[in-house]
Design an enzyme around this catalytic site. Structure first.
Site, short mmCIF file in Angstrom:
data_model
loop_
_atom_site.label_atom_id
_atom_site.label_comp_id
_atom_site.label_asym_id
_atom_site.label_seq_id
_atom_site.Cartn_x
_atom_site.Cartn_y
_atom_site.Cartn_z
N ASP A 162 0.85 -1.19 0.00
CA ASP A 162 0.00 0.00 0.00
C ASP A 162 0.88 1.24 0.00
O ASP A 162 2.08 1.15 -0.29
CB ASP A 162 -0.91 -0.04 1.24
CG ASP A 162 -2.26 0.60 1.01
OD1 ASP A 162 -2.29 1.82 0.74
OD2 ASP A 162 -3.28 -0.12 1.09
N HIS A 193 -3.75 6.33 3.11
CA HIS A 193 -4.37 5.05 2.76
C HIS A 193 -3.71 3.88 3.48
O HIS A 193 -4.38 3.05 4.11
CB HIS A 193 -4.31 4.86 1.24
CG HIS A 193 -5.22 3.81 0.71
ND1 HIS A 193 -4.84 2.50 0.56
CD2 HIS A 193 -6.51 3.87 0.30
CE1 HIS A 193 -5.84 1.80 0.05
NE2 HIS A 193 -6.88 2.61 -0.11
N SER A 363 -11.37 -0.81 -0.10
CA SER A 363 -10.03 -0.97 0.47
C SER A 363 -10.12 -1.39 1.93
O SER A 363 -9.37 -2.25 2.40
CB SER A 363 -9.25 0.36 0.40
OG SER A 363 -8.69 0.57 -0.86
#
Length: 429
Positions: A162, A193, A363
């Site tokens: 990620d 994120h 996600s």
């Protein structure tokens, strides 16, 4: 009070987006990945080999060969990485803007030393653009505090491929076993994120914030994506390939891929190798994609969509074009290619700078499933991805693909009793 919280959160996210120093949006434009066949003696299967070149005599010769090939076709050699498990050296080569990728790929693949060539594809983190809207309290979807009496994912290695993780966050201190950067040569920056995904999986309890699904799992932070000025997350074939290669070589038991993009040959091959080595892989389904949602649609990858409605007939955020086929046996069990639904709306999680925020998107649904796999993996060490998948799917609510976390764990813990109402509602409080 709620309005003040919203304004403060929005201001903080704006500051973070401006302060980030991401790779340029077009950094990987007009680039190809060229796989040159690797001599067999170069492969070293010992665990200490992380995928980089060793200082052997063949390295210079192989790079000279790649540079000569690049010059022959008017290309510029940009970067390289050894992938001995595939029997290739992977080279990034840039081509002129006025040339054609298709033409160059055809020329390169006619050369006997080239295993294959492909464009550098772009991938994106599966987050909703307005993650803080609306701001509202999030429920404890799976009652994980009760499940932690029996399993916490202790010492299960979960590779989070990620953007950068904030390892100094109070909820993540000591949770990230390593924090490797595959985007550039600098230290791994804290980014939105990756920090959010890591927190959902493994935030530690008792530090004033949230509790991860598997709070004693060990996160391998592998930065293959970067945060852009607009706070969106981007990755590409080369950075993802390097991170996958590293995760496989360094003992990951679960790989979380909260991202989506086009089908990619290099990543296909690496995913196959990971699955052959009994590594569980979780992918996020892109509900907005018009074509296949990769890597979620790769055979063997556990595809996850967002649970959007609680206490009502549940529909995933999935279109027929993007999801694997969901079928059930006559007995009601979910087939292995069915996408699963997990919490992914208004989820509180960790944010850079020792903060917390609410996030939404598949996600974060995928991160929940990776945490669940760690819980099950601790209870049944050495279980194959297919076995863990079957446990998750056996705990799915009977009329949806919604995971019932308590029922899944109860299959391995006889003394765990799940309330009937909880099972009927797919784990929702």
């Amino acid at each position: 009070m709620l309005l003040r919280m919203l304004i403060a959160c929005l201001l903080w996210w704006a500051i973070q987006a401006q302060a980030a120093a991401p790779a340029p949006e077009d950094a990987d434009a007009h680039q190809l990945l060229v796989m040159l066949r690797l001599p067999a003696p170069h492969y070293r299967p010992d665990a200490s080999y992380g995928g980089r070149y060793l200082d052997d005599a063949g390295r210079s010769a192989r790079r000279n060969r790649a540079e000569a090939l690049a010059r022959q076709h008017g290309l510029t050699l940009v970067d390289d990485w050894a992938m001995p498990m595939l029997g290739v050296d992977c080279y990034v080569m840039r081509y002129p803007a006025n040339d054609s990728a298709e033409r160059l790929i055809a020329l390169l693949e006619s050369d006997p030393q080239v295993e294959w060539a492909q464009p550098v594809a772009r991938f994106a983190g599966m987050q909703q653009a307005d993650a803080l809207y609306p701001v509202q309290p999030a429920a404890r979807f799976w009652h994980v505090a009760e499940l932690h009496r029996y399993t916490t994912g202790r010492d299960i290695k979960v590779a989070v491929i990620d953007s950068g993780i904030d390892t100094n966050h109070p909820d993540l201190q000591g949770q990230v076993a390593l924090n490797q950067n595959f985007v550039d040569a600098g230290p791994t920056p804290p980014e939105n994120h990756g920090t959010a995904v890591a927190g959902i999986i493994a935030a530690r309890a008792g530090h004033g914030g949230i509790v991860g699904v598997a709070p004693q799992a060990k996160v391998m932070g592998l930065r293959a994506c970067w945060q852009q000025p607009d706070a969106n997350t981007r990755c590409n074939s080369f950075t993802l390939g390097k991170a996958l290669n590293f995760a496989i070589q360094n003992g990951a038991q679960i790989i979380n891929l909260s991202l989506s993009g086009p089908p990619d040959r290099l990543l296909d091959r690496l995913l196959d190798v990971a699955l052959e080595r009994s590594i569980s892989i979780v992918g996020a389904i892109d509900a907005q994609a018009s074509g296949p949602s990769f890597p979620a649609n790769h055979r063997g990858v556990l595809a996850v969509a967002t649970l959007t409605q609680i206490n009502a007939p549940t529909r995933p955020q999935v279109s027929a074009a993007t999801a694997p086929t969901a079928e059930r046996t006559p007995g009601g069990a979910v087939q292995t290619d069915a996408p699963l639904l997990a919490p992914g709306s208004d989820v509180p999680t960790t944010a850079p700078g020792g903060r917390w925020s609410f996030v939404s998107g598949s996600s974060y649904a995928a991160a929940h499933v990776s945490g669940m796999l760690a819980l099950l993996d601790q209870l049944q060490p050495g279980a194959s991805p297919a076995r863990l998948r079957s446990l998750l799917q056996s705990g799915a609510a009977p009329t949806t693909a919604t995971i019932d976390a308590c029922s899944a764990v109860a299959r391995l813990v006889q003394q765990l009793s799940c309330p009937r109402a909880l099972s009927q509602r797919g784990g929702a409080p």
